[in-house]
Design a protein around this motif. Structure first.
Motif, PDB file in Angstrom:
ATOM      1  N   PHE A 215      29.882  62.627 -24.799  1.00 21.54           N
ATOM      2  CA  PHE A 215      30.937  62.002 -24.008  1.00 21.54           C
ATOM      3  C   PHE A 215      30.407  60.992 -22.993  1.00 21.54           C
ATOM      4  CE2 PHE A 215      33.022  65.796 -25.561  1.00 21.54           C
ATOM      5  CZ  PHE A 215      34.299  65.353 -25.839  1.00 21.54           C
ATOM      6  N   GLY A 216      29.285  61.301 -22.342  1.00 20.49           N
ATOM      7  CA  GLY A 216      28.827  60.487 -21.227  1.00 20.49           C
ATOM      8  C   GLY A 216      27.912  59.346 -21.594  1.00 20.49           C
ATOM      9  N   LEU A 217      26.843  59.633 -22.327  1.00 19.36           N
ATOM     10  CA  LEU A 217      25.850  58.600 -22.611  1.00 19.36           C
ATOM     11  C   LEU A 217      26.409  57.424 -23.417  1.00 19.36           C
ATOM     12  CD1 LEU A 217      22.364  60.233 -23.238  1.00 19.36           C
ATOM     13  CD2 LEU A 217      23.320  59.217 -21.188  1.00 19.36           C
ATOM     14  N   PRO A 218      27.293  57.652 -24.400  1.00 16.55           N
ATOM     15  CA  PRO A 218      27.848  56.468 -25.090  1.00 16.55           C
ATOM     16  C   PRO A 218      28.556  55.507 -24.144  1.00 16.55           C
ATOM     17  CG  PRO A 218      28.317  58.453 -26.346  1.00 16.55           C
ATOM     18  CD  PRO A 218      27.725  58.902 -25.044  1.00 16.55           C
ATOM     19  N   GLU A 219      29.258  56.046 -23.160  1.00 20.88           N
ATOM     20  CA  GLU A 219      29.929  55.179 -22.189  1.00 20.88           C
ATOM     21  C   GLU A 219      28.911  54.424 -21.339  1.00 20.88           C
ATOM     22  OE1 GLU A 219      32.802  53.169 -20.384  1.00 20.88           O
ATOM     23  OE2 GLU A 219      33.116  54.560 -22.037  1.00 20.88           O
ATOM     24  N   ILE A 220      27.829  55.108 -20.943  1.00 20.99           N
ATOM     25  CA  ILE A 220      26.788  54.450 -20.143  1.00 20.99           C
ATOM     26  C   ILE A 220      26.128  53.347 -20.949  1.00 20.99           C
ATOM     27  CG2 ILE A 220      24.564  54.800 -19.008  1.00 20.99           C
ATOM     28  CD1 ILE A 220      25.454  57.637 -18.353  1.00 20.99           C
ATOM     29  N   ILE A 221      25.774  53.654 -22.219  1.00 20.23           N
ATOM     30  CA  ILE A 221      25.098  52.662 -23.067  1.00 20.23           C
ATOM     31  C   ILE A 221      26.015  51.472 -23.323  1.00 20.23           C
ATOM     32  CG2 ILE A 221      24.098  52.278 -25.341  1.00 20.23           C
ATOM     33  CD1 ILE A 221      23.293  55.276 -25.330  1.00 20.23           C
ATOM     34  N   ALA A 222      27.290  51.762 -23.625  1.00 25.06           N
ATOM     35  CA  ALA A 222      28.219  50.676 -23.935  1.00 25.06           C
ATOM     36  C   ALA A 222      28.526  49.811 -22.725  1.00 25.06           C
ATOM     37  CB  ALA A 222      29.522  51.257 -24.500  1.00 25.06           C
ATOM     38  N   SER A 223      28.437  50.405 -21.523  1.00 25.57           N
ATOM     39  CA  SER A 223      28.847  49.694 -20.310  1.00 25.57           C
ATOM     40  C   SER A 223      27.666  49.180 -19.497  1.00 25.57           C
ATOM     41  CB  SER A 223      29.694  50.617 -19.420  1.00 25.57           C
ATOM     42  OG  SER A 223      30.776  51.150 -20.135  1.00 25.57           O
ATOM     43  N   ALA A 224      26.429  49.425 -19.967  1.00 26.04           N
ATOM     44  CA  ALA A 224      25.251  49.109 -19.151  1.00 26.04           C
ATOM     45  C   ALA A 224      25.162  47.619 -18.826  1.00 26.04           C
ATOM     46  CB  ALA A 224      23.981  49.565 -19.872  1.00 26.04           C
ATOM     47  N   GLY A 225      25.626  46.767 -19.715  1.00 25.59           N
ATOM     48  CA  GLY A 225      25.483  45.333 -19.476  1.00 25.59           C
ATOM     49  C   GLY A 225      26.691  44.659 -18.876  1.00 25.59           C
ATOM     50  N   ARG A 226      27.737  45.453 -18.564  1.00 27.94           N
ATOM     51  CA  ARG A 226      28.946  44.817 -18.071  1.00 27.94           C
ATOM     52  C   ARG A 226      28.789  44.386 -16.614  1.00 27.94           C
ATOM     53  NH1 ARG A 226      32.859  50.167 -17.694  1.00 27.94           N
ATOM     54  NH2 ARG A 226      32.196  50.826 -15.623  1.00 27.94           N
ATOM     55  N   ALA A 227      29.393  43.289 -16.272  1.00 29.65           N
ATOM     56  CA  ALA A 227      29.298  42.781 -14.905  1.00 29.65           C
ATOM     57  C   ALA A 227      30.487  43.215 -14.065  1.00 29.65           C
ATOM     58  CB  ALA A 227      29.206  41.250 -14.914  1.00 29.65           C
ATOM     59  N   GLN A 228      31.663  43.375 -14.725  1.00 30.47           N
ATOM     60  CA  GLN A 228      32.862  43.716 -13.965  1.00 30.47           C
ATOM     61  C   GLN A 228      32.902  45.216 -13.671  1.00 30.47           C
ATOM     62  OE1 GLN A 228      32.745  42.977 -17.092  1.00 30.47           O
ATOM     63  NE2 GLN A 228      34.162  44.200 -18.326  1.00 30.47           N
ATOM     64  N   THR A 229      33.572  45.564 -12.602  1.00 27.82           N
ATOM     65  CA  THR A 229      33.768  46.963 -12.226  1.00 27.82           C
ATOM     66  C   THR A 229      35.212  47.358 -12.513  1.00 27.82           C
ATOM     67  OG1 THR A 229      34.329  46.337  -9.974  1.00 27.82           O
ATOM     68  CG2 THR A 229      32.020  46.887 -10.407  1.00 27.82           C
ATOM     69  N   LEU A 420      19.641  62.631 -25.504  1.00 30.83           N
ATOM     70  CA  LEU A 420      19.548  61.244 -25.980  1.00 30.83           C
ATOM     71  C   LEU A 420      20.025  61.123 -27.419  1.00 30.83           C
ATOM     72  CD1 LEU A 420      16.080  60.272 -24.448  1.00 30.83           C
ATOM     73  CD2 LEU A 420      18.344  59.688 -23.587  1.00 30.83           C
ATOM     74  N   ALA A 421      19.640  62.094 -28.270  1.00 31.32           N
ATOM     75  CA  ALA A 421      20.042  62.037 -29.680  1.00 31.32           C
ATOM     76  C   ALA A 421      21.562  62.086 -29.814  1.00 31.32           C
ATOM     77  CB  ALA A 421      19.399  63.197 -30.453  1.00 31.32           C
ATOM     78  N   PHE A 422      22.203  62.965 -29.078  1.00 36.32           N
ATOM     79  CA  PHE A 422      23.656  63.065 -29.164  1.00 36.32           C
ATOM     80  C   PHE A 422      24.340  61.892 -28.473  1.00 36.32           C
ATOM     81  CE2 PHE A 422      22.819  67.307 -30.612  1.00 36.32           C
ATOM     82  CZ  PHE A 422      23.886  67.567 -31.457  1.00 36.32           C
ATOM     83  N   GLY A 423      23.641  61.258 -27.538  1.00 34.67           N
ATOM     84  CA  GLY A 423      24.187  60.037 -26.953  1.00 34.67           C
ATOM     85  C   GLY A 423      24.320  58.945 -27.991  1.00 34.67           C
ATOM     86  N   PHE A 424      23.284  58.764 -28.824  1.00 33.70           N
ATOM     87  CA  PHE A 424      23.344  57.742 -29.869  1.00 33.70           C
ATOM     88  C   PHE A 424      24.288  58.155 -30.997  1.00 33.70           C
ATOM     89  CE2 PHE A 424      19.296  56.508 -27.862  1.00 33.70           C
ATOM     90  CZ  PHE A 424      19.542  55.155 -27.681  1.00 33.70           C
ATOM     91  N   LEU A 425      24.388  59.479 -31.261  1.00 34.78           N
ATOM     92  CA  LEU A 425      25.365  59.944 -32.238  1.00 34.78           C
ATOM     93  C   LEU A 425      26.780  59.629 -31.762  1.00 34.78           C
ATOM     94  CD1 LEU A 425      26.222  61.541 -34.767  1.00 34.78           C
ATOM     95  CD2 LEU A 425      26.090  63.627 -33.383  1.00 34.78           C
ATOM     96  N   GLY A 426      27.048  59.902 -30.479  1.00 37.25           N
ATOM     97  CA  GLY A 426      28.368  59.591 -29.930  1.00 37.25           C
ATOM     98  C   GLY A 426      28.665  58.104 -29.976  1.00 37.25           C
ATOM     99  N   LEU A 427      27.636  57.283 -29.746  1.00 42.17           N
ATOM    100  CA  LEU A 427      27.817  55.826 -29.806  1.00 42.17           C
ATOM    101  C   LEU A 427      28.170  55.386 -31.223  1.00 42.17           C
ATOM    102  CD1 LEU A 427      27.546  53.421 -27.809  1.00 42.17           C
ATOM    103  CD2 LEU A 427      25.248  53.058 -28.735  1.00 42.17           C
ATOM    104  N   GLY A 428      27.495  55.980 -32.220  1.00 47.82           N
ATOM    105  CA  GLY A 428      27.805  55.652 -33.611  1.00 47.82           C
ATOM    106  C   GLY A 428      29.199  56.102 -34.008  1.00 47.82           C
ATOM    107  N   MET A 429      29.600  57.293 -33.536  1.00 48.39           N
ATOM    108  CA  MET A 429      30.941  57.786 -33.853  1.00 48.39           C
ATOM    109  C   MET A 429      32.000  56.899 -33.218  1.00 48.39           C
ATOM    110  SD  MET A 429      30.444  61.923 -33.586  1.00 48.39           S
ATOM    111  CE  MET A 429      32.124  62.268 -34.112  1.00 48.39           C
ATOM    112  N   ARG A 430      31.732  56.422 -32.014  1.00 45.00           N
ATOM    113  CA  ARG A 430      32.686  55.523 -31.351  1.00 45.00           C
ATOM    114  C   ARG A 430      32.813  54.220 -32.132  1.00 45.00           C
ATOM    115  NH1 ARG A 430      32.421  53.504 -25.095  1.00 45.00           N
ATOM    116  NH2 ARG A 430      32.912  55.692 -24.773  1.00 45.00           N
TER     117      ARG A 430
END
Length: 507
Positions: A215-229, A420-430
């Protein structure tokens, strides 16, 4: 009636003593703090603080540990709503709609409704604990392995309607969760399964690391480069700005009532607890809603139902522990151990032998939940302001604290790699539009279904028909089959209706 009033008066004398109020406040404060920090978990905190309670009066020791328990259950929802980082596994469901609300600029309303729903669920659980401990415990005793298998199967079928996408994707996610639940030692033979020679995986994959990774790491990875809050009010956040609208209250009233009932039921059953209750209550509300398409996009019912269910389950989990001496989960096992260290034997006689402990604990639940409201409602504005911090400064701190928290549970570096592994799994599922909530439920229920199913086959000597010989198990299985048939009929009717619609000029 006079006896009940005398018992409540006895409980008030214990809970409202100076020591009772002090240790109750310490418990709910530490519990909320632990719940907000992702990864540390209730078990680690209780394990660290349990030695302190050996030097306290048993009444105050249990009051403090109980405060930590339901305080953490509430606090875990804060990080889940604001940053999609569930502090506890049970709060992952709250983030399904809480985090979209935060992104819409309604974090204050989401946190406010969380506090109210938690309070309502807790009070319902306390009322059941006070009035129906012995009767409910007797009902829970009638649940054998057959009944638990039927309940878990019903939970898995409900998981197929949790996702907002197609049911086939949810079933695939559930199946993957069931497969991941096989990792660890076989309970019957002791054979290691899918551990690849790693002894640290003998107990299975760590649940909190899996939940935060999905639930958490995919959001962090997907949002890491965003400039807006996210949208946050620039001026001072007042109480009136955090109050839910009249429509929010109207849509949340019945989900809170239903969630409290579901949570109280599952909490009273040993071995299920708040995690199953939150998933089931969310699935029920999504199925009963007139606007199921809003779930996962910021539906207020998606917060009210699971939060009330979770906290009702926390309170009613004390029913089998105090009335029968049967701990429903590891947290209750710690409570049981503290009581035994103090020479108190939990069971049907604990209410008669130690009425001050029993009724003092019950009244302290009410006091503690009022403290949670007083403590957390003024802090809602401060939590919301966290969203105004630029994300490129915030996400490295979040990742660091998450990894430290996960590592501090078992002090094993493998847990961080699992995260970390489940973070990338969650990112792929998203990316593939798969829902992660059914996967988590399959992961939780899989080992439990296997354990109770094999136990039921041992008891019945391999006779599968024994599931229908038992009235409770047979009824639950019939209900499950009816839900499946009804869902197929609804899908088929919708498909036929869509095929029969005339094609417009625009195509």
């Amino acid at each position: 009636m006079d006896q009940l009033l005398q018992n409540i008066a006895l409980g008030l004398s214990v809970a409202f003593s100076l020591e009772g109020l002090l240790y109750c406040f310490i418990g709910v404060f530490l519990g909320t703090l632990v719940g907000v920090l992702p990864g540390i978990g209730i078990m680690a905190t209780l394990a660290m603080l349990m030695p302190i309670t050996f030097h306290l009066d048993p009444n105050y020791a249990l009051i403090m540990l109980g405060g930590i328990y339901y305080g953490a259950s509430y606090g875990g929802s804060t990080a889940s709503i604001l940053m999609n980082l569930p502090g506890t596994a049970t709060s992952a469901v709250t983030g399904l709609d809480g985090y979209p609300m935060a992104k819409q600029g309604r974090a204050g309303q989401a946190l406010f409704m969380t506090a109210i729903a938690s309070f309502v669920g807790s009070i319902v659980g306390v009322i059941l604990l006070a009035g129906f401990s012995v009767p409910l415990a007797r009902v829970a005793l009638r649940f054998g392995p057959h009944e638990y298998v039927a309940l878990m199967l019903l939970g898995l079928i409900a998981a197929s309607v949790i996702g907002s996408g197609r049911s086939i994707r949810s079933l695939i996610a559930v199946s993957l969760g069931l497969a991941l639940g096989l990792v660890g030692l076989d309970l019957n033979s002791g054979v290691a399964r899918f551990t690849f020679g790693q002894t640290v995986l003998f107990d299975g994959l760590p649940l909190v690391a899996v939940a935060i990774g999905l639930f958490g790491l995919p959001e962090i990875i997907a949002s890491a480069g965003r400039a807006q809050t996210p949208k946050v009010q620039s001026d001072k956040i007042r109480l009136r700005d955090m109050l839910p609208t009249r429509e929010d209250w109207r849509r949340s009233a019945m989900p809170m009532a239903r969630g409290s009932g579901i949570g109280a039921f599952f909490g009273a059953l040993p071995g299920t607890g708040g995690l199953v209750a939150t998933f089931v209550s969310y699935a029920v509300e999504r199925k009963m809603s007139k606007h199921p398409e809003q779930f996962g996009k910021g539906a207020i019912e998606g917060i009210a139902a699971p939060e009330s269910a979770n906290n009702a389950a926390v309170q009613s989990a004390f029913i089998p522990t105090l009335s029968l001496g049967i701990p429903g989960d590891p947290v209750m096992a710690i409570m049981l151990g503290v009581m035994m260290v103090h020479g108190i034997l939990p069971g049907p006689t604990v209410i008669q032998d130690s009425p001050d402990l029993f009724w003092g604990l019950i009244v302290s639940f009410v006091v503690g939940n009022i403290m949670l409201l007083v403590l957390n409602l003024p802090l809602v504005g401060m939590w919301v302001k966290l969203l105004a911090i630029p994300y490129n400064y915030l996400f490295p701190v979040i990742v660091a604290f998450t990894c430290i928290g996960i590592y501090s549970v078992n002090y094993q570096i493998v847990d961080v790699f699992v995260l970390l592994a489940f973070g990338f799994l969650g990112l792929g599922m998203r990316a593939l539009n798969f829902e992660v909530a059914p996967l988590l439920l399959g992961f939780v229920l899989g080992p439990m279904i296997e354990e109770y199913f094999r136990r039921s086959l041992i008891v019945s000597r391999g006779d599968l028909g024994s599931f229908f010989d038992r009235p409770i198990a047979g009824t639950i299985l019939v209900i499950t089959a009816a839900i499946v048939v009804w869902a197929i009929a609804v899908k088929t009717r919708a498909a036929l209706a869509g095929r029969g619609k005339p094609v417009s000029d625009n195509g």
